[in-house]
Design a protein around this motif. Sequence first.
Motif, PDB file in Angstrom:
ATOM      1  N   ASP A  65      33.940  20.759  47.233  1.00 25.01           N
ATOM      2  CA  ASP A  65      32.972  20.908  48.331  1.00 25.01           C
ATOM      3  C   ASP A  65      33.319  22.096  49.227  1.00 25.01           C
ATOM      4  O   ASP A  65      33.173  22.027  50.453  1.00 25.01           O
ATOM      5  CB  ASP A  65      32.899  19.622  49.169  1.00 25.01           C
ATOM      6  N   CYS A  66      33.785  23.176  48.628  1.00 26.14           N
ATOM      7  CA  CYS A  66      34.199  24.339  49.402  1.00 26.14           C
ATOM      8  C   CYS A  66      33.197  25.486  49.287  1.00 26.14           C
ATOM      9  O   CYS A  66      32.572  25.689  48.247  1.00 26.14           O
ATOM     10  CB  CYS A  66      35.565  24.837  48.943  1.00 26.14           C
ATOM     11  N   LYS A  67      33.087  26.254  50.360  1.00 26.00           N
ATOM     12  CA  LYS A  67      32.304  27.486  50.387  1.00 26.00           C
ATOM     13  C   LYS A  67      33.282  28.636  50.175  1.00 26.00           C
ATOM     14  O   LYS A  67      34.210  28.828  50.971  1.00 26.00           O
ATOM     15  CB  LYS A  67      31.582  27.622  51.716  1.00 26.00           C
ATOM     16  N   MET A  68      33.056  29.421  49.097  1.00 26.49           N
ATOM     17  CA  MET A  68      34.052  30.407  48.680  1.00 26.49           C
ATOM     18  C   MET A  68      33.356  31.711  48.293  1.00 26.49           C
ATOM     19  O   MET A  68      33.468  32.192  47.176  1.00 26.49           O
ATOM     20  CB  MET A  68      34.872  29.855  47.519  1.00 26.49           C
ATOM     21  N   LEU A  69      32.658  32.296  49.221  1.00 27.55           N
ATOM     22  CA  LEU A  69      31.866  33.494  48.943  1.00 27.55           C
ATOM     23  C   LEU A  69      32.737  34.745  48.939  1.00 27.55           C
ATOM     24  O   LEU A  69      33.594  34.931  49.809  1.00 27.55           O
ATOM     25  CB  LEU A  69      30.761  33.655  49.990  1.00 27.55           C
ATOM     26  N   GLY A  70      32.528  35.610  47.958  1.00 31.98           N
ATOM     27  CA  GLY A  70      33.125  36.939  47.964  1.00 31.98           C
ATOM     28  C   GLY A  70      34.630  36.983  47.813  1.00 31.98           C
ATOM     29  O   GLY A  70      35.277  37.900  48.331  1.00 31.98           O
ATOM     30  N   LEU A  71      35.202  36.030  47.081  1.00 31.15           N
ATOM     31  CA  LEU A  71      36.654  36.029  46.892  1.00 31.15           C
ATOM     32  C   LEU A  71      37.042  36.852  45.674  1.00 31.15           C
ATOM     33  O   LEU A  71      36.330  36.879  44.675  1.00 31.15           O
ATOM     34  CB  LEU A  71      37.166  34.599  46.712  1.00 31.15           C
ATOM     35  N   ASN A  72      38.204  37.491  45.746  1.00 35.08           N
ATOM     36  CA  ASN A  72      38.718  38.240  44.601  1.00 35.08           C
ATOM     37  C   ASN A  72      39.961  37.541  44.067  1.00 35.08           C
ATOM     38  O   ASN A  72      41.084  37.810  44.491  1.00 35.08           O
ATOM     39  CB  ASN A  72      39.037  39.683  44.980  1.00 35.08           C
ATOM     40  N   PHE A  73      39.753  36.621  43.128  1.00 37.35           N
ATOM     41  CA  PHE A  73      40.868  35.883  42.551  1.00 37.35           C
ATOM     42  C   PHE A  73      41.741  36.777  41.676  1.00 37.35           C
ATOM     43  O   PHE A  73      42.877  36.414  41.358  1.00 37.35           O
ATOM     44  CB  PHE A  73      40.345  34.704  41.732  1.00 37.35           C
ATOM     45  N   GLY A  74      41.232  37.928  41.298  1.00 34.08           N
ATOM     46  CA  GLY A  74      42.021  38.872  40.524  1.00 34.08           C
ATOM     47  C   GLY A  74      43.201  39.432  41.298  1.00 34.08           C
ATOM     48  O   GLY A  74      44.140  39.973  40.711  1.00 34.08           O
ATOM     49  N   ASP A  75      43.182  39.296  42.624  1.00 35.12           N
ATOM     50  CA  ASP A  75      44.291  39.760  43.457  1.00 35.12           C
ATOM     51  C   ASP A  75      45.425  38.749  43.547  1.00 35.12           C
ATOM     52  O   ASP A  75      46.493  39.051  44.062  1.00 35.12           O
ATOM     53  CB  ASP A  75      43.790  40.062  44.876  1.00 35.12           C
ATOM     54  N   CYS A  76      45.183  37.520  43.076  1.00 31.89           N
ATOM     55  CA  CYS A  76      46.196  36.467  43.187  1.00 31.89           C
ATOM     56  C   CYS A  76      47.399  36.756  42.303  1.00 31.89           C
ATOM     57  O   CYS A  76      47.323  37.505  41.327  1.00 31.89           O
ATOM     58  CB  CYS A  76      45.598  35.119  42.776  1.00 31.89           C
ATOM     59  N   SER A  77      48.489  36.110  42.628  1.00 35.06           N
ATOM     60  CA  SER A  77      49.667  36.160  41.762  1.00 35.06           C
ATOM     61  C   SER A  77      49.321  35.539  40.415  1.00 35.06           C
ATOM     62  O   SER A  77      48.686  34.486  40.349  1.00 35.06           O
ATOM     63  CB  SER A  77      50.815  35.397  42.422  1.00 35.06           C
TER      64      SER A  77
END
Length: 201
Positions: A73-85
């Motif tokens: 139930d989260c709002k997660m607009l415009g995230l770049n998961f490619g930057d994660c470890s």
Amino acid sequence: MKQVFIEEKTFDKIDFTQNHLSKGEYEYCNFVNCNFSHADLSDIKFLECEFLGCNLSLVNLDRTALKEIKFKDCKMLGLNFGDCSEFGFVVDFDTCILNHSSFSDITSPMKQRVRLKQTVFKNSQLHEVDFTECDLSSSVFDNCDLTRTIFERTILEKADFRNSFNYSLDPELNRIKKAKFSQSGIAGLLDKYDIEIDMTD
């Protein structure tokens, strides 16, 4: 700067746009109805945490560790998961809005393909999400809206799209061996040919 270690704590209705989350490691924590919009989560480690009803839009995920994390139930607009470890990166999404987010890391030639094997996307909206060069082997898209989502040079072997809709992907540009599609979704594999498919027979 001192790093914190926090275990088995629930953060409820906290506005992290005003009270910044301390750098460090969070294990088995729950974040409930928190606002992280535009927050800086870089270099923070999350292990087996749950985010429930949170706003995580446009957060900074540079080198953020997401290890066995559940978002619901989260709002997660415009995230770049490619930057994660990359190390231990495991996430699941249930009833989330992920529009305009990216799991791709094509800008960095040194990093490996983003691994999303067996990831579950359930009851979620993924408009214009970028999965370029991701490994989505055996992942499940269960009742997801994939309008204008990008699959390019993506590994989709054994992925399950049977209950999702509005997707369009090119079998010649992606690896789809043993991927599962519904009869009504077959049209999404043929979009580039601009043909009409009669499903009434």
